[in-house]
Write a protein that holds these residues in place. Structure first.
Motif, PDB file in Angstrom:
ATOM      1  N   GLY A  70       0.814  -1.217   0.000  1.00 24.12           N
ATOM      2  CA  GLY A  70       0.000   0.000   0.000  1.00 24.12           C
ATOM      3  C   GLY A  70       0.845   1.263   0.000  1.00 24.12           C
ATOM      4  N   LEU A  71       2.135   1.133  -0.341  1.00 27.29           N
ATOM      5  CA  LEU A  71       3.060   2.278  -0.364  1.00 27.29           C
ATOM      6  C   LEU A  71       3.494   2.567  -1.793  1.00 27.29           C
ATOM      7  N   LYS A  72       4.002   3.789  -1.999  1.00 30.71           N
ATOM      8  CA  LYS A  72       4.459   4.183  -3.339  1.00 30.71           C
ATOM      9  C   LYS A  72       5.981   4.138  -3.378  1.00 30.71           C
ATOM     10  N   ILE A  73       6.528   3.491  -4.410  1.00 36.02           N
ATOM     11  CA  ILE A  73       7.992   3.405  -4.554  1.00 36.02           C
ATOM     12  C   ILE A  73       8.454   4.481  -5.527  1.00 36.02           C
ATOM     13  N   SER A  74       9.415   5.291  -5.091  1.00 35.61           N
ATOM     14  CA  SER A  74       9.946   6.301  -6.025  1.00 35.61           C
ATOM     15  C   SER A  74      11.453   6.125  -6.245  1.00 35.61           C
ATOM     16  N   SER A  75      12.199   5.743  -5.190  1.00 38.88           N
ATOM     17  CA  SER A  75      13.641   5.556  -5.396  1.00 38.88           C
ATOM     18  C   SER A  75      14.086   4.213  -4.828  1.00 38.88           C
ATOM     19  N   VAL A  76      15.102   3.625  -5.471  1.00 36.75           N
ATOM     20  CA  VAL A  76      15.545   2.273  -5.109  1.00 36.75           C
ATOM     21  C   VAL A  76      17.074   2.188  -5.037  1.00 36.75           C
ATOM     22  N   VAL A  77      17.560   1.221  -4.240  1.00 33.26           N
ATOM     23  CA  VAL A  77      18.985   0.874  -4.243  1.00 33.26           C
ATOM     24  C   VAL A  77      19.113  -0.394  -5.078  1.00 33.26           C
ATOM     25  N   VAL A  78      20.012  -0.367  -6.056  1.00 33.17           N
ATOM     26  CA  VAL A  78      20.130  -1.470  -7.014  1.00 33.17           C
ATOM     27  C   VAL A  78      21.493  -2.141  -6.875  1.00 33.17           C
ATOM     28  N   GLY A  79      21.514  -3.448  -7.111  1.00 30.83           N
ATOM     29  CA  GLY A  79      22.776  -4.184  -7.083  1.00 30.83           C
ATOM     30  C   GLY A  79      23.280  -4.435  -8.488  1.00 30.83           C
TER      31      GLY A  79
END
Length: 443
Positions: A70-79
């Motif tokens: 139920g949350l919005k994703i805007s930024s991520v940490v990527v491998g």
């Protein structure tokens, strides 16, 4: 929930893409808020080879995680992983102009920056510069030189190098999926954070992360990363061998491997047979489990021996470099039956399976504590650890707008904290900023 309160890790693998949302609870453990998983269709051996498919898979995983939480994703940490990743050891030094002043962060930064100027092969770029030990005026084995006096500052570095185009392709996929790139980190380092204890890193340990397309290796000793390698074989080549050896389709080969596969042929009796449905009305196929495990055994031995060559290259056979903690296996491929025993037999080193549950809150879903999600959990931990820096900086900016002198006095303790984070990551941060600028300017 406000966005500042949660973090996201995105594991772009060869077989699956996982988006995992979480936050730190009051006990310092990671609380999982949502997880999304999709089949990875545009990645081969850890490298993006179909941008459109990868973007689609990322969006599917992100949408699922958002629906789940139920949350919005805007930024991520990527491998990042892939066969283009390599590492090397390098020593460098600087001569300080004022030896009567104590060594500070700027000196360490200057030394690390010098390493970034190393000439690489065409198309390669330095991703991580990881200082190991420092020397001050010839005095060796110094872990933290700041605050010491000295004219000559030397260090040994572990330098991780990768193909610029491969890293940029990952960045392009993230941007095109409508996400911001918060950070990039090496996948073996992320997996290591998720499954290794500090004691193991001190004693000396080799982490082997067996994924679908690649097998990642990270070696720690005295609490410091000593060696990294990416071997371009993983669980998929085992599936491919079963497919070829038994003349069946890939889906059936994968199921056979998971349900009946074993890395130790002696376990199966000759009369143990599994029947596979034939295609479109054809006769079913009968496969002996002994043959199946022989096929798996041959390929697994090849993978483990290649990893062991890397462990020997690090110098494990020298007394001083001995890995007392042995080997920790993680990743989806580590779930293969009798793999632990086979690794112990080939290497002669103590082996255990690494689960990322140590850092997770007690009420976490059992599935997430599987070795399959070690990298994703490690990336989420990286995201959570970097979050306080952002919040502290925001607090500092707010404090700078303060009105009276009292609030300005209170600013100082807040102000000093963001300065501390400059320590050694600044050089990587500068590289990362340049990389983000490139992505923003690219069409």
């Amino acid at each position: 929930m406000e966005e500042g309160n949660y973090s996201v890790g995105l594991d772009i693998g060869t077989t699956k893409i996982v988006a995992i949302i979480g936050k730190e609870n009051e006990y310092g453990k990671i609380e999982i808020l949502g997880i999304g998983r999709s089949k990875s269709l545009g990645v081969h051996r850890g490298v993006v080879n179909n941008i459109t498919q990868t973007i689609k898979s990322i969006q599917q995983a992100v949408d699922q995680a958002e629906a789940n939480s139920g949350l919005k994703i805007s930024s991520v940490v990527v491998g990042i992983a892939g066969q283009h990743i390599r590492s090397l050891q390098h020593s460098d030094y600087i001569t300080r102009a004022k030896s009567e002043d104590v060594i500070n962060e700027d000196d360490v930064d200057k030394l690390c920056n010098q390493v970034y100027k190393l000439v690489m092969l065409p198309g390669e770029e330095i991703i991580h510069v990881l200082p190991q030990e420092f020397k001050v005026d010839g005095q060796a084995e110094i872990k933290q030189p700041m605050g010491m006096y000295g004219g000559r500052l030397e260090a040994n570095f572990h330098v991780v190098v990768g193909q610029v185009s491969s890293i940029r392709n990952v960045g392009r996929c993230i941007k095109s999926a409508g996400l911001n790139l918060a950070n990039i980190t090496l996948e073996p380092l992320a997996s290591a954070n998720a499954v290794l204890s500090q004691e193991e890193k001190e004693a000396g340990v080799a982490l082997i992360d067996i994924g679908g397309g690649t097998t990642d290796l990270a070696i720690f000793k005295d609490g410091i990363i000593r060696h990294t390698a990416v071997i371009p074989f993983g669980g998929n080549v085992i599936t491919e061998d079963i497919k070829e050896g038994c003349s069946i389709i890939e889906k059936q080969a994968e199921l056979l491997k998971i349900k009946f596969g074993s890395a130790w042929p002696g376990e199966n009796k000759d009369n143990e047979i599994v029947s596979i449905p034939g295609l479109r009305g054809r006769e079913p196929k009968e496969i002996t489990l002994k043959n199946l495990s022989k096929i798996i055994h041959a390929r697994v031995v090849e993978i483990v021996e290649q990893v062991y060559v890397e462990i020997k290259n690090y110098g494990h056979e020298e007394q001083k470099k001995k890995l007392i903690g042995g080997i920790v296996l993680t990743g989806g491929g580590s779930q293969l039956k009798h793999l632990k025993q086979l690794v112990e037999y080939i290497t002669g080193m103590d082996t255990r399976i690494g689960y990322p549950n140590e850092h997770l809150a007690g009420d976490s879903d059992e599935e997430i504590a599987s070795p399959l999600y070690a990298t994703a959990v490690g990336l989420l931990m990286n995201s959570v650890q970097n979050k306080p820096k952002v919040i502290r900086e925001q607090q500092t900016e707010e404090a700078n707008e303060g009105t009276d002198s009292k609030s300005k006095e209170q600013e100082n303790p807040i102000k000093t904290k963001p300065v501390v984070k400059k320590e050694r990551s600044t050089i990587f941060d500068k590289w990362f900023e340049r990389f983000k600028d490139f992505l923003d300017n690219a069409e």
